[in-house]
Design an enzyme around this catalytic site. Structure first.
Site, PDB file in Angstrom:
ATOM      1  N   LYS A 110     180.642  51.358 -86.089  1.00 59.45           N
ATOM      2  CA  LYS A 110     181.100  50.389 -85.090  1.00 59.45           C
ATOM      3  C   LYS A 110     182.391  50.857 -84.419  1.00 59.45           C
ATOM      4  CE  LYS A 110     178.694  46.394 -86.934  1.00 59.45           C
ATOM      5  NZ  LYS A 110     178.769  45.163 -87.716  1.00 59.45           N
ATOM      6  N   LYS A 189     166.634  52.393 -79.251  1.00 59.13           N
ATOM      7  CA  LYS A 189     166.447  51.168 -80.041  1.00 59.13           C
ATOM      8  C   LYS A 189     166.870  49.960 -79.203  1.00 59.13           C
ATOM      9  CE  LYS A 189     168.630  48.657 -83.749  1.00 59.13           C
ATOM     10  NZ  LYS A 189     169.720  47.993 -84.089  1.00 59.13           N
ATOM     11  N   LYS A 192     171.438  44.618 -78.347  1.00 58.73           N
ATOM     12  CA  LYS A 192     172.345  43.923 -77.420  1.00 58.73           C
ATOM     13  C   LYS A 192     173.410  44.879 -76.917  1.00 58.73           C
ATOM     14  CE  LYS A 192     171.768  40.267 -80.556  1.00 58.73           C
ATOM     15  NZ  LYS A 192     172.238  40.298 -81.936  1.00 58.73           N
TER      16      LYS A 192
HETATM   17  P1  ADP Z   1     171.586  44.148 -82.154  1.00 62.71           P
HETATM   18  O1  ADP Z   1     171.397  45.614 -82.392  1.00 62.71           O
HETATM   19  O2  ADP Z   1     170.847  43.701 -80.928  1.00 62.71           O
HETATM   20  O3  ADP Z   1     173.056  43.735 -82.127  1.00 62.71           O
HETATM   21  P2  ADP Z   1     171.587  42.989 -84.757  1.00 62.71           P
HETATM   22  O4  ADP Z   1     172.272  44.174 -85.335  1.00 62.71           O
HETATM   23  O5  ADP Z   1     172.366  41.716 -84.599  1.00 62.71           O
HETATM   24  O6  ADP Z   1     170.927  43.379 -83.366  1.00 62.71           O
HETATM   25  O7  ADP Z   1     170.282  42.722 -85.626  1.00 62.71           O
HETATM   26  C1  ADP Z   1     169.864  41.493 -86.152  1.00 62.71           C
HETATM   27  C2  ADP Z   1     168.587  41.755 -86.925  1.00 62.71           C
HETATM   28  O8  ADP Z   1     167.529  42.209 -86.054  1.00 62.71           O
HETATM   29  C3  ADP Z   1     168.740  42.835 -87.993  1.00 62.71           C
HETATM   30  O9  ADP Z   1     168.036  42.424 -89.159  1.00 62.71           O
HETATM   31  C4  ADP Z   1     168.102  44.079 -87.393  1.00 62.71           C
HETATM   32  O10 ADP Z   1     167.543  44.915 -88.370  1.00 62.71           O
HETATM   33  C5  ADP Z   1     167.014  43.482 -86.472  1.00 62.71           C
HETATM   34  N1  ADP Z   1     166.865  44.334 -85.263  1.00 62.71           N
HETATM   35  C6  ADP Z   1     167.749  44.458 -84.252  1.00 62.71           C
HETATM   36  N2  ADP Z   1     167.298  45.304 -83.290  1.00 62.71           N
HETATM   37  C7  ADP Z   1     166.089  45.740 -83.722  1.00 62.71           C
HETATM   38  C8  ADP Z   1     165.101  46.648 -83.177  1.00 62.71           C
HETATM   39  N3  ADP Z   1     165.275  47.237 -81.999  1.00 62.71           N
HETATM   40  N4  ADP Z   1     163.991  46.857 -83.889  1.00 62.71           N
HETATM   41  C9  ADP Z   1     163.781  46.231 -85.087  1.00 62.71           C
HETATM   42  N5  ADP Z   1     164.664  45.385 -85.661  1.00 62.71           N
HETATM   43  C10 ADP Z   1     165.806  45.118 -84.989  1.00 62.71           C
END
Ligand code: ADP
Ligand code: TRP
Length: 321
Positions: A110, A189, A192
């Site tokens: 991060k 991937k 957000k």
């Molecule tokens: P972001 O990357 O959008 O900030 P988060 O880290 O808040 O998402 O992820 C929240 C949940 O959603 C986690 O359990 C994560 O493993 C799942 N997740 C997020 N993006 C993906 C993706 N592209 N494919 C599969 N699972 C995802």
């Protein structure tokens, strides 16, 4: 079996979140007692704009309720409504070796992405451990990116129990072997933080537009194509029936397929998939008092479990006798 998981309100939820995490959270409700919360304390570690925090939290709440959260059976709340968890974080911090946190890759990742290297971000896994331990969770369904945080939680629980007696249940991770990684419209991937998402409840016209923009290779139509290297096919896998998927696979390999054709069908299927929930989501939007009531009710139920565990931990360390 008590299941617990949290999701940060760090933006609007997207289809990667749904297929990677939320769908499994919702399915687990049928067989287990589930505790799900919106991790707004955790979201503060990335210093969001204050005006956005409460609204994003309510957005996540509406998404979960609309998609089928069982508000009777499942305990669903906003993390900061149960501040007991921050006191437990302190008690856990005092048995957490610095080295354990220094080894955590998410902090380094991060910071490399440009987040401020603040103490909250560094101590993030201790707050997560407190979340898990205070509700005496057995099973924690998370994506593979969270595996290390569950190991840290187990480590902290074992240390605390060794020093002060058997206070905590040592939880197990339950890695969601999701539909692999859901790709975003740029092929990376979906996340957000990359601005490449398709939100679960964005207007249908905008879903269609974004799907038409999904990046593909530039092979001519007549050329055979490898479905396993194509983001459109990866997204089709999430929503097409196995028969239909098989047909698409054959069309890819045979050549003669234009990506536009596959994208149009993908948009249709994606919109249909979430259609039954849109009505409910729109109703919730007009009934914020109800959404707040669901969270308040969940917080009350969560608080009674958290209070009990915290009191035991306070006694164990000698703050109360
Ligand atoms: P972001 O990357 O959008 O900030 P988060 O880290 O808040 O998402 O992820 C929240 C949940 O959603 C986690 O359990 C994560 O493993 C799942 N997740 C997020 N993006 C993906 C993706 N592209 N494919 C599969 N699972 C995802
Ligand atoms: N760190 C998790 C994520 O970013 C969210 C989270 C906070 C969590 N506390 C938790 C997940 C406790 C499981 C259990 O996805």
């Amino acid at each position: 079996m008590r299941v617990l998981s949290g999701i940060q309100p760090s933006g609007k939820l997207h289809i990667g979140n749904f297929f990677g995490a939320m769908r499994q959270h919702l399915q687990l409700q049928a067989e287990h007692k589930c505790f799900y919360f919106i991790a707004d304390y955790h979201a503060l570690t990335s210093n969001p704009v204050p005006d956005d925090v409460a609204g994003l939290t309510l957005g996540v709440a509406m998404d979960y309720i609309a998609l089928g959260l069982d508000i009777e059976k499942t305990i669903f709340w906003r993390q900061s409504d149960v501040p007991e968890v921050t006191e437990l974080t302190w008690l856990l911090s005092c048995v957490t070796p610095m080295g354990l946190l220094q080894r955590c890759t998410s902090y380094k990742d991060k910071v490399a992405q440009g987040l401020s290297p603040n103490h909250g971000l560094f101590a993030y896994p201790v707050l997560q451990a407190a979340d898990i331990l205070i509700y005496r969770s057995d099973l924690v369904p998370v994506g593979a990116d969270q595996k290390q945080h569950i190991e840290v939680t187990r480590d902290i629980a074992i240390r605390f129990n060794n020093v002060y007696g058997e206070i905590f249940t040592v939880p197990r991770e339950h890695i969601i072997e999701s539909v692999a990684i859901v790709p975003g419209i740029d092929g990376r991937k979906m996340s957000k933080s990359y601005g490449n998402t398709i939100e679960i409840f964005e207007p249908e016209a905008s879903v269609r537009k974004k799907i038409m923009k999904v990046v593909t290779d530039s092979l001519p139509v007549e050329e055979p194509k490898d479905p396993d290297k194509c983001s459109v096919f990866a997204l089709l896998k999430l929503v097409a029936s196995s028969d239909e998927l098989c047909e698409w696979e054959n069309k890819y390999r045979a050549g003669g397929l234009g990506y536009g054709q596959a994208k149009k069908r993908l948009a249709e299927l994606m919109i249909d998939y979430f259609k039954p929930y849109r009505q409910k989501r729109a109703e919730l939007e007009n009934n914020m008092d109800y959404v707040k009531e669901v969270l308040a009710n969940g917080a009350e139920r969560a608080k009674s479990v958290a209070g009990e565990t915290l009191e035991k931990a306070r006694q164990a360390v000698g703050l109360r006798r």
